[in-house]
Write a protein that holds these residues in place. Structure first.
Motif, mmCIF file in Angstrom:
data_model
loop_
_atom_site.group_PDB
_atom_site.id
_atom_site.type_symbol
_atom_site.label_atom_id
_atom_site.label_comp_id
_atom_site.label_asym_id
_atom_site.label_seq_id
_atom_site.Cartn_x
_atom_site.Cartn_y
_atom_site.Cartn_z
ATOM 1 N N VAL A 90 0.824 -1.202 0.000
ATOM 2 C CA VAL A 90 0.000 0.000 0.000
ATOM 3 C C VAL A 90 0.861 1.255 0.000
ATOM 4 C CG1 VAL A 90 -0.233 0.071 2.529
ATOM 5 C CG2 VAL A 90 -1.996 1.111 1.076
ATOM 6 N N LYS A 91 2.049 1.181 0.609
ATOM 7 C CA LYS A 91 2.908 2.364 0.691
ATOM 8 C C LYS A 91 3.486 2.759 -0.668
ATOM 9 C CE LYS A 91 6.874 -0.408 2.265
ATOM 10 N NZ LYS A 91 7.757 -0.672 3.435
ATOM 11 N N GLU A 92 3.363 1.896 -1.685
ATOM 12 C CA GLU A 92 3.862 2.230 -3.016
ATOM 13 C C GLU A 92 2.786 2.860 -3.907
ATOM 14 O OE1 GLU A 92 5.858 -1.066 -4.819
ATOM 15 O OE2 GLU A 92 7.274 -1.291 -3.138
ATOM 16 N N LEU A 93 1.573 2.980 -3.400
ATOM 17 C CA LEU A 93 0.534 3.669 -4.154
ATOM 18 C C LEU A 93 0.814 5.163 -4.165
ATOM 19 C CD1 LEU A 93 -2.590 1.735 -2.846
ATOM 20 C CD2 LEU A 93 -1.658 1.660 -5.163
ATOM 21 N N ILE A 94 0.411 5.819 -5.245
ATOM 22 C CA ILE A 94 0.763 7.226 -5.478
ATOM 23 C C ILE A 94 -0.512 8.055 -5.616
ATOM 24 C CG2 ILE A 94 1.897 8.794 -7.131
ATOM 25 C CD1 ILE A 94 3.752 6.415 -7.829
ATOM 26 N N VAL A 95 -0.464 9.287 -5.096
ATOM 27 C CA VAL A 95 -1.612 10.195 -5.175
ATOM 28 C C VAL A 95 -1.141 11.561 -5.667
ATOM 29 C CG1 VAL A 95 -2.857 9.035 -3.324
ATOM 30 C CG2 VAL A 95 -1.332 10.941 -2.768
ATOM 31 N N ASP A 96 -2.099 12.330 -6.202
ATOM 32 C CA ASP A 96 -1.796 13.718 -6.537
ATOM 33 C C ASP A 96 -1.868 14.545 -5.263
ATOM 34 O OD1 ASP A 96 -4.651 13.300 -6.480
ATOM 35 O OD2 ASP A 96 -4.873 15.351 -7.217
ATOM 36 N N THR A 97 -1.064 15.585 -5.194
ATOM 37 C CA THR A 97 -1.076 16.482 -4.037
ATOM 38 C C THR A 97 -1.413 17.888 -4.498
ATOM 39 O OG1 THR A 97 1.251 17.148 -4.168
ATOM 40 C CG2 THR A 97 0.758 15.082 -3.018
ATOM 41 N N ASN A 98 -1.755 18.751 -3.550
ATOM 42 C CA ASN A 98 -2.080 20.133 -3.879
ATOM 43 C C ASN A 98 -0.852 20.957 -4.217
ATOM 44 O OD1 ASN A 98 -4.799 19.814 -3.663
ATOM 45 N ND2 ASN A 98 -5.006 20.760 -1.650
ATOM 46 N N GLU A 99 0.320 20.414 -3.955
ATOM 47 C CA GLU A 99 1.536 21.130 -4.310
ATOM 48 C C GLU A 99 1.672 21.165 -5.830
ATOM 49 O OE1 GLU A 99 4.960 19.998 -1.697
ATOM 50 O OE2 GLU A 99 3.519 18.466 -1.076
ATOM 51 N N LYS A 100 2.184 22.264 -6.352
ATOM 52 C CA LYS A 100 2.280 22.458 -7.789
ATOM 53 C C LYS A 100 3.719 22.705 -8.204
ATOM 54 C CE LYS A 100 -2.257 22.492 -8.394
ATOM 55 N NZ LYS A 100 -3.010 21.539 -9.228
ATOM 56 N N ASP A 101 4.050 22.263 -9.400
ATOM 57 C CA ASP A 101 5.330 22.559 -10.026
ATOM 58 C C ASP A 101 5.028 23.048 -11.432
ATOM 59 O OD1 ASP A 101 8.112 22.653 -10.497
ATOM 60 O OD2 ASP A 101 8.002 20.697 -11.491
ATOM 61 N N ASP A 102 5.225 24.343 -11.676
ATOM 62 C CA ASP A 102 4.887 24.938 -12.972
ATOM 63 C C ASP A 102 3.435 24.667 -13.354
ATOM 64 O OD1 ASP A 102 7.475 25.905 -13.265
ATOM 65 O OD2 ASP A 102 8.174 24.057 -14.216
ATOM 66 N N TYR A 134 3.983 9.474 -2.818
ATOM 67 C CA TYR A 134 3.510 8.249 -2.191
ATOM 68 C C TYR A 134 2.346 8.556 -1.250
ATOM 69 C CZ TYR A 134 7.456 5.482 -3.906
ATOM 70 O OH TYR A 134 8.359 4.827 -4.706
ATOM 71 N N ILE A 135 1.550 7.529 -0.977
ATOM 72 C CA ILE A 135 0.338 7.662 -0.176
ATOM 73 C C ILE A 135 0.612 8.270 1.193
ATOM 74 C CG2 ILE A 135 0.517 5.294 0.717
ATOM 75 C CD1 ILE A 135 -2.787 7.085 -0.218
ATOM 76 N N LYS A 136 1.799 8.090 1.739
ATOM 77 C CA LYS A 136 2.092 8.643 3.070
ATOM 78 C C LYS A 136 1.998 10.164 3.087
ATOM 79 C CE LYS A 136 7.159 8.748 2.553
ATOM 80 N NZ LYS A 136 8.442 8.229 3.092
ATOM 81 N N HIS A 137 2.112 10.795 1.902
ATOM 82 C CA HIS A 137 1.990 12.244 1.806
ATOM 83 C C HIS A 137 0.572 12.685 1.438
ATOM 84 C CE1 HIS A 137 6.312 12.638 2.166
ATOM 85 N NE2 HIS A 137 6.492 11.813 1.142
ATOM 86 N N SER A 138 -0.351 11.750 1.358
ATOM 87 C CA SER A 138 -1.731 12.045 0.977
ATOM 88 C C SER A 138 -2.388 12.996 1.977
ATOM 89 C CB SER A 138 -2.524 10.732 0.911
ATOM 90 O OG SER A 138 -3.904 10.962 1.017
ATOM 91 N N ARG A 139 -3.257 13.868 1.452
ATOM 92 C CA ARG A 139 -4.050 14.756 2.312
ATOM 93 C C ARG A 139 -4.909 13.945 3.277
ATOM 94 N NH1 ARG A 139 -9.218 14.592 0.138
ATOM 95 N NH2 ARG A 139 -9.242 13.691 -1.970
ATOM 96 N N VAL A 140 -5.336 12.726 2.836
ATOM 97 C CA VAL A 140 -6.195 11.893 3.675
ATOM 98 C C VAL A 140 -5.390 11.283 4.812
ATOM 99 C CG1 VAL A 140 -7.883 10.035 3.707
ATOM 100 C CG2 VAL A 140 -7.619 11.426 1.646
ATOM 101 N N VAL A 141 -4.187 10.809 4.529
ATOM 102 C CA VAL A 141 -3.327 10.297 5.596
ATOM 103 C C VAL A 141 -3.027 11.406 6.600
ATOM 104 C CG1 VAL A 141 -1.007 9.470 6.134
ATOM 105 C CG2 VAL A 141 -2.292 8.427 4.258
ATOM 106 N N ASN A 159 -3.704 1.501 -16.411
ATOM 107 C CA ASN A 159 -2.548 1.123 -17.223
ATOM 108 C C ASN A 159 -1.357 0.775 -16.336
ATOM 109 O OD1 ASN A 159 -4.078 1.517 -19.621
ATOM 110 N ND2 ASN A 159 -3.729 3.723 -19.464
ATOM 111 N N ASP A 160 -0.158 1.260 -16.650
ATOM 112 C CA ASP A 160 1.019 0.857 -15.880
ATOM 113 C C ASP A 160 1.387 1.864 -14.797
ATOM 114 O OD1 ASP A 160 1.867 2.904 -17.506
ATOM 115 O OD2 ASP A 160 3.632 1.862 -18.280
ATOM 116 N N GLN A 161 0.504 2.843 -14.549
ATOM 117 C CA GLN A 161 0.784 3.834 -13.517
ATOM 118 C C GLN A 161 0.209 3.390 -12.173
ATOM 119 O OE1 GLN A 161 -0.952 7.378 -15.350
ATOM 120 N NE2 GLN A 161 1.055 8.027 -16.075
ATOM 121 N N ASN A 162 0.952 3.644 -11.111
ATOM 122 C CA ASN A 162 0.501 3.277 -9.767
ATOM 123 C C ASN A 162 -0.201 4.433 -9.062
ATOM 124 O OD1 ASN A 162 1.430 0.667 -10.048
ATOM 125 N ND2 ASN A 162 3.438 1.119 -9.154
ATOM 126 N N ILE A 163 -0.760 5.339 -9.849
ATOM 127 C CA ILE A 163 -1.494 6.494 -9.337
ATOM 128 C C ILE A 163 -2.943 6.083 -9.071
ATOM 129 C CG2 ILE A 163 -2.290 8.833 -9.852
ATOM 130 C CD1 ILE A 163 0.167 9.045 -11.766
#
Length: 221
Positions: free
Chosen positions: A99-111, A118-125, A175-179
């Motif tokens: 489960v720790k290898e699952l990936i989420v989008d965050t509110n942080e932005k880059d350009d 990783y899920i540990k940085h999720s807003r829900v966690v 597909n092949d993304q873990n998002i």
């Protein structure tokens, strides 16, 4: 029976070759369910509406026609949002991963782009660990009448009591993304309860890798 009120369940507009159209679904409490398409209206009893919804789920399964896919095992709002993708679905696979290898989008932005972590940085966690700020800012439409905090606690308690996957409803990846495309609350709940758990997920494979997130920006530290 008098009608004590109306709850709008859905309100959207769409375009086709004939112009702009409106579509609205209303729950007339104590009376019926109403469908409004422009000036055309259909009245259904609650029983008729449930039968209609069940028929629509059969139709969605027929359109997808992929082994392992079942519209009845999907979150209704997620199903609504990805309905146009289903004709391109080619396979549904069950896989196992930490489960720790699952990936989420965050509110942080880059350009201007979401940063995927990783899920540990999720807003829900973060919210489950007591930091509610980011989760409280996030607009959620899944459960009418529930706040973000109420939804968070409801799903966490469901995972804690019922386990995962409950009712064969899986976290979904494309597909092949873990998002995570659906199931961030469940994944976050599992992570908080058992951060080293290996869990089953559903991976949806689309024709020609369609609907993957293009060039995502990752920070997997």
């Amino acid at each position: 029976m008098s009608n004590p009120g109306v709850i709008t369940l859905l309100n959207l507009s769409f375009n086709d070759e004939y112009g702009i159209h409106s579509f609205r679904v209303e729950d007339n409490i104590g009376e019926a369910i109403h469908f409004h398409l422009d000036n055309f209206r259909i009245d259904l009893t609650v029983k008729e509406f449930r039968n209609f919804a069940d028929d629509m789920l059969d139709a969605i399964n027929a359109v997808a026609d992929v082994k392992g896919f079942d519209a009845r095992k999907c979150d209704p709002l997620f199903l609504f949002e990805i309905a146009e993708l289903l004709p391109y679905l080619q396979a549904v696979q069950i896989e196992y991963m930490p489960v720790k290898e699952l990936i989420v989008d965050t509110n942080e932005k880059d350009d201007g782009k979401d940063i995927y972590r990783y899920i540990k940085h999720s807003r829900v966690v973060k919210a489950l660990q007591g930091d509610f700020a980011e989760n409280d800012r996030r607009k959620q439409n899944n459960l009418i009448g529930q706040t973000n905090l109420q939804r968070l606690h409801s799903i966490f308690e469901s995972v804690r009591k019922n386990g995962y996957p409950f009712n064969d409803e899986y976290i979904i990846l494309f597909n092949d993304q873990n998002i995570i495309r659906d199931g961030q609350h469940r994944a976050a709940s599992i992570y908080v309860l058992a951060p080293d758990a290996v869990i089953a997920i559903q991976r949806w494979i689309f024709r020609d890798n369609m609907f993957s997130i293009p060039n995502p920006t990752f920070d997997l530290s």
